[in-house]
Design a protein around this motif. Structure first.
Motif, PDB file in Angstrom:
ATOM      1  N   GLY A 189       0.799  -1.219   0.000  1.00 35.35           N
ATOM      2  CA  GLY A 189       0.000   0.000   0.000  1.00 35.35           C
ATOM      3  C   GLY A 189       0.826   1.260   0.000  1.00 35.35           C
ATOM      4  O   GLY A 189       0.350   2.328   0.381  1.00 35.35           O
ATOM      5  N   GLY A 190       2.070   1.183  -0.437  1.00 37.85           N
ATOM      6  CA  GLY A 190       2.925   2.367  -0.492  1.00 37.85           C
ATOM      7  C   GLY A 190       4.224   2.126   0.234  1.00 37.85           C
ATOM      8  O   GLY A 190       4.438   1.097   0.849  1.00 37.85           O
ATOM      9  N   GLU A 191       5.102   3.138   0.193  1.00 38.18           N
ATOM     10  CA  GLU A 191       6.426   2.978   0.764  1.00 38.18           C
ATOM     11  C   GLU A 191       6.515   3.396   2.223  1.00 38.18           C
ATOM     12  O   GLU A 191       7.534   3.204   2.855  1.00 38.18           O
ATOM     13  CB  GLU A 191       7.437   3.808  -0.036  1.00 38.18           C
ATOM     14  CG  GLU A 191       7.705   3.266  -1.423  1.00 38.18           C
ATOM     15  CD  GLU A 191       8.934   3.891  -2.015  1.00 38.18           C
ATOM     16  OE1 GLU A 191       9.996   3.841  -1.386  1.00 38.18           O
ATOM     17  OE2 GLU A 191       8.834   4.444  -3.114  1.00 38.18           O
ATOM     18  N   ALA A 192       5.478   4.006   2.761  1.00 38.27           N
ATOM     19  CA  ALA A 192       5.545   4.516   4.134  1.00 38.27           C
ATOM     20  C   ALA A 192       5.762   3.384   5.121  1.00 38.27           C
ATOM     21  O   ALA A 192       5.421   2.237   4.873  1.00 38.27           O
ATOM     22  CB  ALA A 192       4.280   5.278   4.483  1.00 38.27           C
ATOM     23  N   SER A 193       6.294   3.735   6.249  1.00 39.84           N
ATOM     24  CA  SER A 193       6.691   2.741   7.248  1.00 39.84           C
ATOM     25  C   SER A 193       5.543   2.266   8.116  1.00 39.84           C
ATOM     26  O   SER A 193       5.756   1.538   9.064  1.00 39.84           O
ATOM     27  CB  SER A 193       7.772   3.348   8.150  1.00 39.84           C
ATOM     28  OG  SER A 193       7.226   4.465   8.840  1.00 39.84           O
ATOM     29  N   GLY A 194       4.320   2.677   7.839  1.00 35.81           N
ATOM     30  CA  GLY A 194       3.204   2.286   8.679  1.00 35.81           C
ATOM     31  C   GLY A 194       2.836   3.351   9.697  1.00 35.81           C
ATOM     32  O   GLY A 194       1.968   3.155  10.524  1.00 35.81           O
ATOM     33  N   HIS A 195       3.482   4.501   9.621  1.00 36.41           N
ATOM     34  CA  HIS A 195       3.203   5.618  10.529  1.00 36.41           C
ATOM     35  C   HIS A 195       2.773   6.823   9.679  1.00 36.41           C
ATOM     36  O   HIS A 195       3.367   7.880   9.720  1.00 36.41           O
ATOM     37  CB  HIS A 195       4.448   5.947  11.356  1.00 36.41           C
ATOM     38  CG  HIS A 195       4.910   4.783  12.189  1.00 36.41           C
ATOM     39  ND1 HIS A 195       4.627   4.670  13.530  1.00 36.41           N
ATOM     40  CD2 HIS A 195       5.606   3.681  11.861  1.00 36.41           C
ATOM     41  CE1 HIS A 195       5.140   3.542  14.002  1.00 36.41           C
ATOM     42  NE2 HIS A 195       5.742   2.931  13.008  1.00 36.41           N
ATOM     43  N   SER A 196       1.720   6.603   8.899  1.00 38.43           N
ATOM     44  CA  SER A 196       1.298   7.615   7.936  1.00 38.43           C
ATOM     45  C   SER A 196      -0.030   8.250   8.322  1.00 38.43           C
ATOM     46  O   SER A 196      -0.853   8.564   7.484  1.00 38.43           O
ATOM     47  CB  SER A 196       1.181   6.978   6.546  1.00 38.43           C
ATOM     48  OG  SER A 196       0.347   5.847   6.592  1.00 38.43           O
ATOM     49  N   ASP A 197      -0.252   8.423   9.620  1.00 37.93           N
ATOM     50  CA  ASP A 197      -1.517   8.946  10.111  1.00 37.93           C
ATOM     51  C   ASP A 197      -1.489  10.452  10.369  1.00 37.93           C
ATOM     52  O   ASP A 197      -2.369  10.993  11.009  1.00 37.93           O
ATOM     53  CB  ASP A 197      -1.900   8.224  11.401  1.00 37.93           C
ATOM     54  CG  ASP A 197      -0.758   8.236  12.426  1.00 37.93           C
ATOM     55  OD1 ASP A 197       0.239   8.947  12.178  1.00 37.93           O
ATOM     56  OD2 ASP A 197      -0.872   7.546  13.456  1.00 37.93           O
ATOM     57  N   GLY A 198      -0.484  11.139   9.861  1.00 41.80           N
ATOM     58  CA  GLY A 198      -0.352  12.575  10.077  1.00 41.80           C
ATOM     59  C   GLY A 198       0.568  12.915  11.220  1.00 41.80           C
ATOM     60  O   GLY A 198       1.032  14.057  11.336  1.00 41.80           O
ATOM     61  N   LEU A 199       0.861  11.961  12.062  1.00 42.13           N
ATOM     62  CA  LEU A 199       1.732  12.212  13.206  1.00 42.13           C
ATOM     63  C   LEU A 199       3.171  12.473  12.760  1.00 42.13           C
ATOM     64  O   LEU A 199       3.879  13.273  13.381  1.00 42.13           O
ATOM     65  CB  LEU A 199       1.674  11.023  14.168  1.00 42.13           C
ATOM     66  CG  LEU A 199       2.339  11.196  15.536  1.00 42.13           C
ATOM     67  CD1 LEU A 199       1.780  12.418  16.265  1.00 42.13           C
ATOM     68  CD2 LEU A 199       2.144   9.937  16.372  1.00 42.13           C
ATOM     69  N   TRP A 200       3.598  11.796  11.696  1.00 37.97           N
ATOM     70  CA  TRP A 200       4.969  12.003  11.210  1.00 37.97           C
ATOM     71  C   TRP A 200       5.205  13.479  10.902  1.00 37.97           C
ATOM     72  O   TRP A 200       6.195  14.076  11.343  1.00 37.97           O
ATOM     73  CB  TRP A 200       5.247  11.147   9.977  1.00 37.97           C
ATOM     74  CG  TRP A 200       6.601  11.407   9.382  1.00 37.97           C
ATOM     75  CD1 TRP A 200       6.922  12.336   8.428  1.00 37.97           C
ATOM     76  CD2 TRP A 200       7.840  10.767   9.731  1.00 37.97           C
ATOM     77  NE1 TRP A 200       8.272  12.316   8.150  1.00 37.97           N
ATOM     78  CE2 TRP A 200       8.855  11.358   8.938  1.00 37.97           C
ATOM     79  CE3 TRP A 200       8.177   9.758  10.624  1.00 37.97           C
ATOM     80  CZ2 TRP A 200      10.186  10.968   9.031  1.00 37.97           C
ATOM     81  CZ3 TRP A 200       9.510   9.356  10.703  1.00 37.97           C
ATOM     82  CH2 TRP A 200      10.493   9.959   9.919  1.00 37.97           C
ATOM     83  N   SER A 201       4.324  14.101  10.151  1.00 37.43           N
ATOM     84  CA  SER A 201       4.494  15.511   9.786  1.00 37.43           C
ATOM     85  C   SER A 201       4.444  16.411  11.016  1.00 37.43           C
ATOM     86  O   SER A 201       5.194  17.389  11.110  1.00 37.43           O
ATOM     87  CB  SER A 201       3.403  15.938   8.799  1.00 37.43           C
ATOM     88  OG  SER A 201       3.517  15.210   7.595  1.00 37.43           O
ATOM     89  N   ALA A 202       3.568  16.083  11.954  1.00 35.84           N
ATOM     90  CA  ALA A 202       3.451  16.897  13.160  1.00 35.84           C
ATOM     91  C   ALA A 202       4.742  16.872  13.967  1.00 35.84           C
ATOM     92  O   ALA A 202       5.134  17.880  14.567  1.00 35.84           O
ATOM     93  CB  ALA A 202       2.285  16.405  14.016  1.00 35.84           C
TER      94      ALA A 202
END
Length: 298
Positions: A189-202
């Motif tokens: 489902g993509g390359e993200a590590s599984g922490h793609s809920d908006g918290l990474w950017s915050a």
């Protein structure tokens, strides 16, 4: 989906030309670039110490829904395996696959270096009534594969291959020990590590989220190596307490940034908002890439 179509579709993600599709060095280089980029981002413990610390919360998530992660993968591979197969489980963790495989009648030899993960595995196996398995407490890259040549019906690596920079070498090591099937399980489902809920950017601002790319890069490298891999995408559920999820997220982000009180509060607030009745549920996808070892049938 056919192998050829899958290769073509996955290659479009990386802007690959026709000549590069069958260029082993091209896929190795893409893997190494992503591995190097991720490694340069680490400011905290990201390897053995990290997984020792993650053992309890990781076990929480894998036990969810009666090891749903492992059961979906075992089901995807069931038609490919003989009865009472000998299986090598590289990076077995808390028994994510070992327990469903054992309950399906297979004999599992696990490779796991982290003592705390092994402790979780033993507790989970006992609770599940599983007693017949072996554990090699070693790093996979230290296992003498020549001594195990052709010993297993299935050589499996689930959510571990991303840890190795020398992807082709590790795939070939799986092939060495298998007399039948090899399998690499990764995210989907993509390359993200599984922490793609908006918290990474915050927390991390404009820093790019690290990619893992196990599915497309493993698949295309195998194809370039002359293998004919197949893939199944499986859906699974996981659940853990809010407090367990907070521990997981804090350990994850501590790899990339200082765990200041402000960062801790962001994580705690986000996880408590995501929880219901004290639990956090997640619906995930995994890629199951499998192929016959060159010496299959020996």
């Amino acid at each position: 989906m056919s192998q050829a179509n899958n290769v073509m579709e996955q290659s479009e993600v990386f802007g690959v030309s026709g000549d590069e599709l069958l260029d082993v060095a091209h896929w190795e280089r893409l893997w190494e670039e992503r591995w190097d980029t991720r490694e340069t981002m680490y400011v905290g413990e990201a390897h053995m110490g990290y997984w020792q610390a993650r053992a309890e919360d990781f076990s929480d998530g894998r036990r969810a829904y009666d090891f749903d992660f492992g059961r979906q993968i075992v089901q995807a591979l069931s038609s490919q395996l003989p009865q009472h197969a000998e299986v090598l489980d590289v990076g077995c963790g808390p028994g994510s696959l070992l327990i469903p495989l054992s309950q399906a009648g297979h004999h599992v030899t696990a490779v796991e270096p982290a003592e705390q993960m092994i402790a979780q595995l033993q507790a989970n196996a006992t609770a599940a009534g599983v007693g017949e398995y072996e554990v090699l407490q070693q790093f996979w890259q230290d296992v003498d594969v020549q001594e195990l040549t052709g010993h297993f019906d299935l050589a499996l690596s689930a959510i571990t291959m991303w840890m190795f920079r020398d992807l082709r070498v590790q795939l070939e090591r799986l092939e060495t020990v298998s007399r039948g099937l090899c399998c690499v399980v990764g995210g989907a489902g993509g390359e993200a590590s599984g922490h793609s809920d908006g918290l990474w950017s915050a927390i991390m601002g404009d820093a790019r989220q690290p990619g893992y790319s196990e599915f497309p890069l493993v698949f295309n490298l195998l194809y370039a190596m002359g293998r004919l891999p197949e893939v199944r995408i499986v859906d699974y559920r996981t659940e853990r307490s809010v407090e367990s999820k907070i521990r997981q997220q804090k350990l994850f982000y501590a790899k990339y940034t200082a765990m200041t009180p402000a960062v801790e509060k962001l994580i705690e607030d986000a996880m408590r908002n995501a929880g219901e009745s004290g639990m956090v549920q997640e619906y995930c996808k995994a890629s199951v890439v499998f192929w016959n070892a060159p010496g299959a049938g020996r």
